[in-house]
Design a protein around this motif. Structure first.
Motif, PDB file in Angstrom:
ATOM      1  N   ASN A   1       0.852  -1.183   0.000  1.00 31.99           N
ATOM      2  CA  ASN A   1       0.000   0.000   0.000  1.00 31.99           C
ATOM      3  C   ASN A   1       0.887   1.232   0.000  1.00 31.99           C
TER       4      ASN A   1
ATOM      5  N   ASN B   1      -4.513 -10.115   6.693  1.00 35.48           N
ATOM      6  CA  ASN B   1      -5.661  -9.200   6.624  1.00 35.48           C
ATOM      7  C   ASN B   1      -5.987  -8.605   7.987  1.00 35.48           C
TER       8      ASN B   1
ATOM      9  N   TYR C   1      -3.163  -5.976   8.617  1.00 36.05           N
ATOM     10  CA  TYR C   1      -3.315  -4.799   7.759  1.00 36.05           C
ATOM     11  C   TYR C   1      -4.563  -3.992   8.139  1.00 36.05           C
ATOM     12  N   ASP C   2      -5.697  -4.673   8.313  1.00 38.22           N
ATOM     13  CA  ASP C   2      -6.944  -3.979   8.636  1.00 38.22           C
ATOM     14  C   ASP C   2      -6.870  -3.292   9.995  1.00 38.22           C
TER      15      ASP C   2
ATOM     16  N   SER D   1      -4.725  -0.264   9.566  1.00 41.44           N
ATOM     17  CA  SER D   1      -5.513   0.704   8.812  1.00 41.44           C
ATOM     18  C   SER D   1      -6.532   1.415   9.702  1.00 41.44           C
ATOM     19  N   GLN D   2      -7.205   0.665  10.569  1.00 47.67           N
ATOM     20  CA  GLN D   2      -8.163   1.277  11.499  1.00 47.67           C
ATOM     21  C   GLN D   2      -7.449   2.208  12.468  1.00 47.67           C
TER      22      GLN D   2
ATOM     23  N   ARG E   1      -6.568   5.355  10.823  1.00 50.45           N
ATOM     24  CA  ARG E   1      -7.747   5.958  10.205  1.00 50.45           C
ATOM     25  C   ARG E   1      -7.650   5.937   8.681  1.00 50.45           C
ATOM     26  N   LYS E   2      -7.336   4.771   8.159  1.00 47.50           N
ATOM     27  CA  LYS E   2      -7.242   4.500   6.715  1.00 47.50           C
ATOM     28  C   LYS E   2      -6.072   5.201   6.022  1.00 47.50           C
ATOM     29  N   ASN E   3      -5.207   5.871   6.777  1.00 48.15           N
ATOM     30  CA  ASN E   3      -4.050   6.571   6.215  1.00 48.15           C
ATOM     31  C   ASN E   3      -2.811   5.683   6.353  1.00 48.15           C
ATOM     32  N   VAL E   4      -2.797   4.542   5.649  1.00 45.16           N
ATOM     33  CA  VAL E   4      -1.722   3.564   5.784  1.00 45.16           C
ATOM     34  C   VAL E   4      -0.539   3.988   4.916  1.00 45.16           C
TER      35      VAL E   4
ATOM     36  N   SER F   1     -10.133  -7.981  13.137  1.00 41.50           N
ATOM     37  CA  SER F   1      -9.485  -6.670  13.262  1.00 41.50           C
ATOM     38  C   SER F   1     -10.222  -5.722  14.207  1.00 41.50           C
TER      39      SER F   1
ATOM     40  N   THR G   1      -8.308  -4.071  17.322  1.00 36.01           N
ATOM     41  CA  THR G   1      -8.250  -2.614  17.439  1.00 36.01           C
ATOM     42  C   THR G   1      -8.784  -2.148  18.788  1.00 36.01           C
TER      43      THR G   1
END
Length: 191
Positions: free
Chosen positions: A82, A105, A108-109, A112-113, A116-119, A149, A153
């Protein structure tokens, strides 16, 4: 190695004892192949030098590949890239790829959480402690503990709230001080 040796090789791979120790390593490399974060769970690569060499080989095999799974040197490597990061989960050549993909997954997920999706590399550096906690929530000594995930989190968020001030990163302390200053300024302006 004729036609008769094929059944023997199939039988050898079929007789591998099942094991809970499924993950050999979880690794994050940047787009230059440099280590951002890595955790090895067995002694397949005992020294840092061997680990770095392995990471270099993995990166060379995957940086331009158009797949999600690579098998080489007796290992199975599942990966995802990514922006400027490569996420890897490593298992033995006998390991079920679907199990390794579920770990990948989840990792990574969860990252990502948390981001805040800014990986991307800079955001990950600011939250490296959270990424390490995520690794620890998913796998312990090679044994998969959790693959949801959302659960991961939540657990990491609770643990990060419980970290005493002396163990917090400079970035965490800085964010807390900045937020406190903002709150004080807001209240002084409202008076």
């Amino acid at each position: 190695p004729g036609l008769h040796s094929l059944p023997t090789r199939i039988m050898e791979s079929a007789t591998v004892e099942p094991s809970m120790y499924t993950v050999k390593a979880i690794i994050i490399l940047d787009n230059d192949g440099e280590r951002i974060l890595a955790k090895y769970y067995d002694d397949t690569w005992p020294s840092t030098k061997e680990q770095k060499e392995f990471e270099k080989n993995v990166f060379q095999k995957t940086q331009r590949a158009n797949a999600e799974i690579v098998m080489f040197e007796g290992i199975t490597c599942v990966y995802r890239s990514n922006v400027d990061l490569f996420f890897y989960v490593i298992g033995s050549s006998f390991e079920n790829e679907l199990i390794l993909v579920s770990v990948l997954n989840a990792f990574y997920d969860s990252v990502s959480q948390m981001l805040r999706k800014n990986v991307e590399k800079s955001a990950l550096f600011d939250n490296l402690d959270g990424a390490m906690l995520i690794m620890d929530e998913i796998v312990d000594r090679g044994i998969i503990l959790e693959s949801d995930s959302n659960v991961i989190t939540q657990r990491v968020a609770m643990k990060m709230d419980d970290i005493p001030l002396s163990e917090q990163s400079v970035a965490q302390v800085g964010r807390h001080v900045l937020q406190t200053a903002k709150d004080q300024l807001k209240w002084s302006l409202l008076k």
